[in-house]
Every structure is written in structure tokens, then in C-alpha cells.
Enzyme design. Structure first.
Site, PDB file in Angstrom:
ATOM      1  N   ASP A 533      13.048  22.313 -32.840  1.00  0.00           N
ATOM      2  CA  ASP A 533      12.283  21.098 -32.081  1.00  0.00           C
ATOM      3  C   ASP A 533      11.924  20.183 -33.374  1.00  0.00           C
ATOM      4  O   ASP A 533      10.645  20.558 -33.913  1.00  0.00           O
ATOM      5  CB  ASP A 533      10.905  20.780 -31.303  1.00  0.00           C
ATOM      6  CG  ASP A 533      10.201  20.527 -30.192  1.00  0.00           C
ATOM      7  OD1 ASP A 533      10.460  18.906 -31.056  1.00  0.00           O
ATOM      8  OD2 ASP A 533       9.816  20.873 -29.588  1.00  0.00           O
ATOM      9  N   HIS A 534      12.182  18.884 -33.490  1.00  0.00           N
ATOM     10  CA  HIS A 534      11.809  18.397 -34.411  1.00  0.00           C
ATOM     11  C   HIS A 534      10.431  17.878 -34.666  1.00  0.00           C
ATOM     12  O   HIS A 534       9.857  17.235 -35.937  1.00  0.00           O
ATOM     13  CB  HIS A 534      12.688  17.076 -35.128  1.00  0.00           C
ATOM     14  CG  HIS A 534      13.103  16.736 -36.008  1.00  0.00           C
ATOM     15  ND1 HIS A 534      12.070  16.860 -37.439  1.00  0.00           N
ATOM     16  CD2 HIS A 534      13.652  15.643 -37.343  1.00  0.00           C
ATOM     17  CE1 HIS A 534      12.181  16.427 -38.282  1.00  0.00           C
ATOM     18  NE2 HIS A 534      13.203  16.035 -38.559  1.00  0.00           N
ATOM     19  N   ARG A 535       9.759  17.616 -33.483  1.00  0.00           N
ATOM     20  CA  ARG A 535       8.558  17.224 -32.829  1.00  0.00           C
ATOM     21  C   ARG A 535       7.279  18.385 -33.645  1.00  0.00           C
ATOM     22  O   ARG A 535       6.403  18.525 -34.326  1.00  0.00           O
ATOM     23  CB  ARG A 535       7.732  17.519 -31.902  1.00  0.00           C
ATOM     24  CG  ARG A 535       9.205  16.316 -30.813  1.00  0.00           C
ATOM     25  CD  ARG A 535       8.453  16.287 -29.225  1.00  0.00           C
ATOM     26  NE  ARG A 535       8.453  17.472 -28.877  1.00  0.00           N
ATOM     27  CZ  ARG A 535       8.234  17.978 -27.686  1.00  0.00           C
ATOM     28  NH1 ARG A 535       7.622  16.779 -26.910  1.00  0.00           N
ATOM     29  NH2 ARG A 535       8.874  19.460 -26.878  1.00  0.00           N
TER      30      ARG A 535
END
Ligand code: CAO
Length: 561
Positions: A533-535
Site C-alpha cells: 500500500d503506497h500510502r
């Protein structure tokens, strides 16, 4: 039978547009059936038929601007014979004259009673005086109770004259009630979801007086002022008459733009939508100006029930829905209902895919030595009755990488406001079963031996295949491993198993030539795909995760360090 022309009633504003004609010539209508839907910049409202009958002519067009008294439709009133008709017509004429006379007398009276204090003047006076003022529900055009669908202010709010206080909705109209004063809200009497009627208290507010009187000067300025404060004068009694004078204007004056932002829909449609918890923004309107009609709502509900995409509807987040195809037209097909697990997995995948900004990074781990070691354990494993596959090594290596890279052992909470770092290491393993995909969780991987992990993995996989997993055995995972190693493929992009933030995809081990600085040597390379999850995780974090993972898989003695 008698013919009657139904006219546009008092709509509370100078003019309105005909948005929808709800009847056609030849229709039999009952009293109170909706004839047209009108919309002004103040409100949207349905005009009901005052009596039962058959529509013989429609005297307005969609899009036309109309005013009070304009001809609307012509109806043949049911159950009245000719004799009665002429009587009726006569008496109607008389009645209408009488009614007109009455009305004009009443309006004269009203005019008289309002002469000393016209509505705006009353509001102006109250505004000037300041103090506590009770705002009541103005004449909403019906004696019946209506729904309070939105309360737009709360205690302590500073509001300006004209700001919306509440949104009310009846079967026939939706309307906002604006504030007659500027000031501060002291208390709000209406609640969302409750019912109210003309004259009920909406709220009490402290009006910001134009010449804010100093306490001792108040009596001098206006000794008889009864609306000064709620202590000296109970708001309900003191303010109501004044309020009703000032609130006299009906729907149009009091009402504001139809609630619901850009969605055009009549009150009945809005009410129905609320009953079904449907966001009208999701429904494509086929009426003029894209207005949502009752039929649009019905089609939408039908499509939801049938799990079909409505024509022109979107599949969510503005994505055009995939059209339904009749595959049988191209050849023989076998259709079978999707299993519950299949549908659940599908929904989970879809949710993750749409919610999580995915990135996948790739690497090959050199597991030549690991494989030699693992194969060397074969006899011992047989003795123990356990199968030592690459999975326990992968679990151990992931546990080490999670501990060294805590960002992977975390979840986002509070809508991304909080990052929860887990101090335990529970890892899920994706298991392919005939019914669908399930993910049992191996707890405390970091604390278990390879033998324990081999045993537990086999046990969980067997339970999964027999559909014997308990819900708690599939909960609490921090990270997931999805191994297709024994099946095939060189790589894939696994979907993050939310609320986890990372997942490792394992593909089929292959022997590859690897340059050792002097020559190419055959090495057993394990293709790995790491989705995250790039967040929560950046590419550099993922690079570091891979480094730890590959170091451990490349030399499992590192687990001892
Ligand atoms: N490359 C080559 N061979 C591999 C391998 C790899 N990456 N991983 C496992 N193998 C081998 C094992 O060594 C074993 O071989 P031997 O019998 O010769 O020792 C054989 O494949 C079978 O292993 P296994 O599948 O029984 O055991 P496992 O521990 O590797 O995996 C489990 C267990 C439950 C993960 C697996 O059975 C499974 O269900 N995998 C599918 C997961 C899946 O569907 N993921 C996709 C999710 S997204 O759609």
C-alpha cells in the site's frame, strides 16, 4: 360528468419551471395524485390534483415557466351527471366567486393586520432590537406534519439572515427554512428525523441587534419590547405572533434551493430514495435537465436486486459498468451460481483494489543453499511425519523482514490519520481450495521453529481445504504470503489483503545462470513479487524489506543472529 380546469395554485414564488408532467391525457387520477412537478430556484414541489377524474387536456409543457393561476390541466370530474354538472358548474361559479370574495376579504384582513408591521419590517424590528428570538416553522402550505430531513445549524453557530436552518420535506415539497435574522443559535428544538408543522419552534437565537443595546439602556429605548430576552418573555408566547407575521410568506419565500446539491428530483422521489438508502447521485435521471424520475429509481433498485448495471450507470467511483452479455448467443454455456466464498473473496479483492494504491516490486531470492538444507531434512521430516516445504522458510524470513521493517507490520487507521504498528508477527498464507481462496493466519511466526511452522502450515492448509477453519483462525494477520510456487508462473501482482499493507507473492523456483564475478553459475532462484500500500510504504522501504528477506533466504543462518 363535468369538465374543470385545474389551475396552478399558490406556489409561493412569482414563477417556477414545469420539470415533470406526471400524467397523460386519458389518465384516471385520484384526488391528491401528482399532476406536475415544479421547480423554482427556491423549492421543488408537486402539484396534486384537487379531485378525482380523467385528464382530458394538459395545458402546460415541460420546461415552461408558469405562475399562480395559470391553467394546468383539464379534467372530467368523475361521477357527476349533467344536471348535477350544471348545478355544480353554477354553484362552482358562485362558490368560486364566494371563495374569491372570502379570499379577498381574508387577504384584505391580512393586509390590514400586517399594515402596521409588514413581514420584513417585523424581522427588521426584531433584528434591530436584538435579544433572544424564537424562530418558528412558517406556513408550509399544509396543516399536516412534515419530516425534518436535515438540521443545518447547531447551538453556538453564528448565522446570517437567509442561512438555512432546517430542511423539511412533505410528500409534495421539499423546502429549506431560512433564518429571518443574523445572530447566534442558542438552542435548536428540531431534530433530524422528527416531524414538525407550521408554528412549531425551530430554534431560539440571540439576534445580533443593529444597535446592540446596553443592558441598562434597553428599557429606555423600547420599554414595551417583550422580545428582549427569554427570561422576561417566554419566547413561544412573546415571539410567535411576531414571528408568524414575519414568517407569513409561504413556500417560495421561505424555501430555498432543493436540497441534495446538483441532483434534480421531486420530493416524492427523494423520499423514496431515502427509504431505500439510495444516494440519488448514483441514479441516472432520464427526465428533463437529467431529473431523476420515479421510474429511474425503480430501474436502479431493480438493477441492484438483479445485480445488473443499469443503463448508463457507473460501477462506482465514476467507472463505467461492464455491460451484461448473453454468452449463450455465441455458443453453448454452463452457468452456475458463484459460491458464497467466491463472492466474498471477490468483494474483498475489489475493495482492496479500489481503496489501496498498489505498487508491486520484484526480486529473485537465491535459495540454492536453503534448498540444499531443506532437501537434507527430508529423512528427518519423514520421521516426524511432517513435510518441509519452502513455506516455513518463507514465513521465518518474512517475520525477520517485518521486524526489521516495521512499516510493513502496520495498518492505517482513522482514515489514514493513524498508523498502527503491531508488536506481534502473525502471517496469513493464501490457500487455494476447491471452494475458493482462504487465508488462515499463522500466529507468532517469529517465535516458532521451522518444524512447528511446517506442521502448522500443513494443518491449516488441510483445514482450509476441508472448510474446517474457524473464523478466528483467519483473523489478525499482519502480512500475507501467497505462494504459487508449486503451481507455476514467473511472477504476479498480488492484491494487498487489507487492512494489511503488504503481501508477498512467491512464484516457481527456477535455476538461472547468475554471474558470480568471474563466471555464470547455475543458482536456484525464487521469483518474489512484493505488493504494498503506497500510502503506508515507499519504494525505498520495499527495497529494504527485500534486502532483509533475500539475506535471510540466501543464508538462513542469519535467523540465528
Ligand atoms: N517453487 C517450486 N516448488 C515449490 C515452491 C516454489 N516456489 N513452493 C513449493 N514448492 C513445492 C514444494 O517443495 C512441494 O514439492 P515436494 O513435494 O517435491 O517437496 C510442492 O511444491 C508442493 O508444496 P505444497 O503446495 O504442498 O506446500 P507449500 O507449503 O509450498 O504451500 C499452500 C502450501 C497451502 C500455500 C499451497 O498448497 C497453496 O494452496 N498454494 C496456493 C496459494 C494461492 O492460491 N495463492 C494465490 C492467491 S491470489 O489468487
Amino acid at each position: 360528468m363535468s369538465k374543470e380546469t385545474i389551475k396552478i395554485p399558490d406556489i409561493g414564488s412569482d414563477s417556477a419551471d414545469v420539470i415533470e408532467i406526471s400524467v397523460a391525457v386519458g389518465d384516471e387520477v385520484a384526488a391528491e395524485d401528482s399532476l406536475v412537478v415544479l421547480e423554482s430556484d427556491k423549492a421543488s414541489m408537486e402539484v396534486p390534483c384537487p379531485k378525482a377524474g380523467k385528464i382530458t387536456a394538459i395545458l402546460v409543457k415541460e420546461g415552461q415557466s408558469i405562475s399562480e393561476g395559470d391553467d394546468l390541466v383539464e379534467i372530467e370530474v368523475a361521477g357527476e351527471d349533467d344536471a348535477a354538472e350544471s348545478e355544480e358548474t353554477k354553484s362552482k361559479d358562485t362558490k368560486s366567486e364566494d371563495a374569491e370574495a372570502e379570499e379577498s376579504a381574508a387577504s384584505d384582513q391580512k393586509a390590514e393586520s400586517n399594515q402596521d408591521e409588514s413581514p420584513p419590517a417585523a424581522a427588521e424590528k426584531a433584528q434591530e432590537e436584538g435579544g433572544s428570538q424564537t424562530v418558528s416553522v412558517p406556513d408550509i402550505g399544509t396543516d399536516d406534519e412534515v419530516d425534518v430531513i436535515e438540521v443545518c445549524v447547531s447551538e453556538g453557530d453564528e448565522i446570517s439572515e437567509g442561512d438555512s436552518l432546517v430542511v423539511l420535506e412533505s410528500d409534495k415539497a421539499s423546502m429549506e427554512i431560512p433564518s429571518p435574522y443574523s445572530g447566534t443559535v442558542e438552542s435548536v428544538a428540531l431534530k433530524e428525523g422528527s416531524k414538525t408543522k407550521t408554528g412549531d419552534q425551530v430554534l431560539v437565537m440571540r439576534v445580533a441587534g443593529a444597535a446592540a443595546p446596553e443592558p441598562e439602556k434597553k428599557p429606555e429605548r423600547k420599554p414595551e419590547a417583550s422580545a428582549e430576552s427569554s427570561e422576561s418573555s417566554p419566547p413561544a408566547k412573546a415571539d410567535k405572533p411576531e414571528q408568524s407575521a414575519q414568517d407569513k410568506p409561504t413556500l417560495g419565500k421561505q424555501a430555498s434551493k432543493a436540497p441534495g446539491g446538483e441532483v434534480y428530483a421531486g420530493p416524492a422521489v427523494r423520499k423514496l430514495a431515502r427509504e431505500f438508502s439510495i444516494d440519488l447521485k448514483a441514479v441516472s435521471g432520464s427526465g428533463p435537465k437529467g431529473r431523476v424520475l420515479k421510474e429511474d429509481l425503480q430501474d436502479y433498485v431493480k438493477s441492484l436486486v438483479e445485480n445488473k448495471a443499469p443503463a448508463g450507470a457507473t460501477g462506482g467511483a465514476g467507472i463505467p459498468a461492464v455491460p451484461e452479455v448473453d454468452f449463450a448467443q455465441f455458443g453453448e454455456v454452463v452457468a452456475e451460481p458463484a459460491s458464497k466464498l467466491h463472492k466474498l473473496t471477490g468483494a474483498n479483492m475489489h475493495r482492496s483494489w479500489l481503496n489501496v494504491p498498489h505498487v508491486t516490486q520484484w526480486d529473485d531470492a537465491d535459495i540454492t543453499e536453503l534448498e540444499a538444507f531443506r532437501k537434507g531434512l527430508k529423512a528427518e521430516a519423514e520421521q516426524k511425519g511432517v513435510k518441509m516445504t519452502p513455506m516455513p522458510f518463507l514465513l521465518k524470513a518474512c517475520a525477520a523482514a517485518l521486524k526489521a521493517n516495521p512499516k510493513f507490520n502496520a495498518s492505517l487507521a482513522d482514515n489514514g490519520e493513524t498508523i498502527v504498528y503491531k508488536q506481534y508477527v502473525h502471517i496469513g498464507i493464501a490457500v487455494d481450495t476447491p471452494a475458493g481462496l482462504v487465508v488462515p493466519v499463522v500466529r507468532d511466526v517469529d517465535k516458532k521453529s521451522l518444524w512447528e511452522l511446517a506442521e502448522e502450515t500443513a494443518e491449516l492448509a488441510a483445514k482450509a481445504k476441508d472448510r474446517k477453519l474457524k473464523p478466528q483462525e483467519m483473523q489478525g494477520g499482519c502480512f500475507t504470503i501467497s505462494s504459487l510456487g508449486n503451481i507455476g508462473g514467473q511472477g504476479f501482482t498480488p492484491i494487498v489483503n487489507t487492512p494489511e499493507v503488504g503481501i508477498l507473492g512467491v512464484s516457481k523456483l527456477t535455476v538461472k545462470p547468475v554471474w558470480n564475478g568471474q563466471e555464470f553459475v547455475p543458482r536456484e532462484m525464487l521469483p518474489l513479487s512484493l505488493s504494498y500500500d503506497h500510502r503506508a510504504i515507499n519504494g525505498a522501504d520495499a527495497g529494504r524489506f527485500f534486502s532483509t528477506l533475500n539475506e535471510v533466504l540466501g543464508d538462513i543462518r542469519r535467523l540465528l543472529l
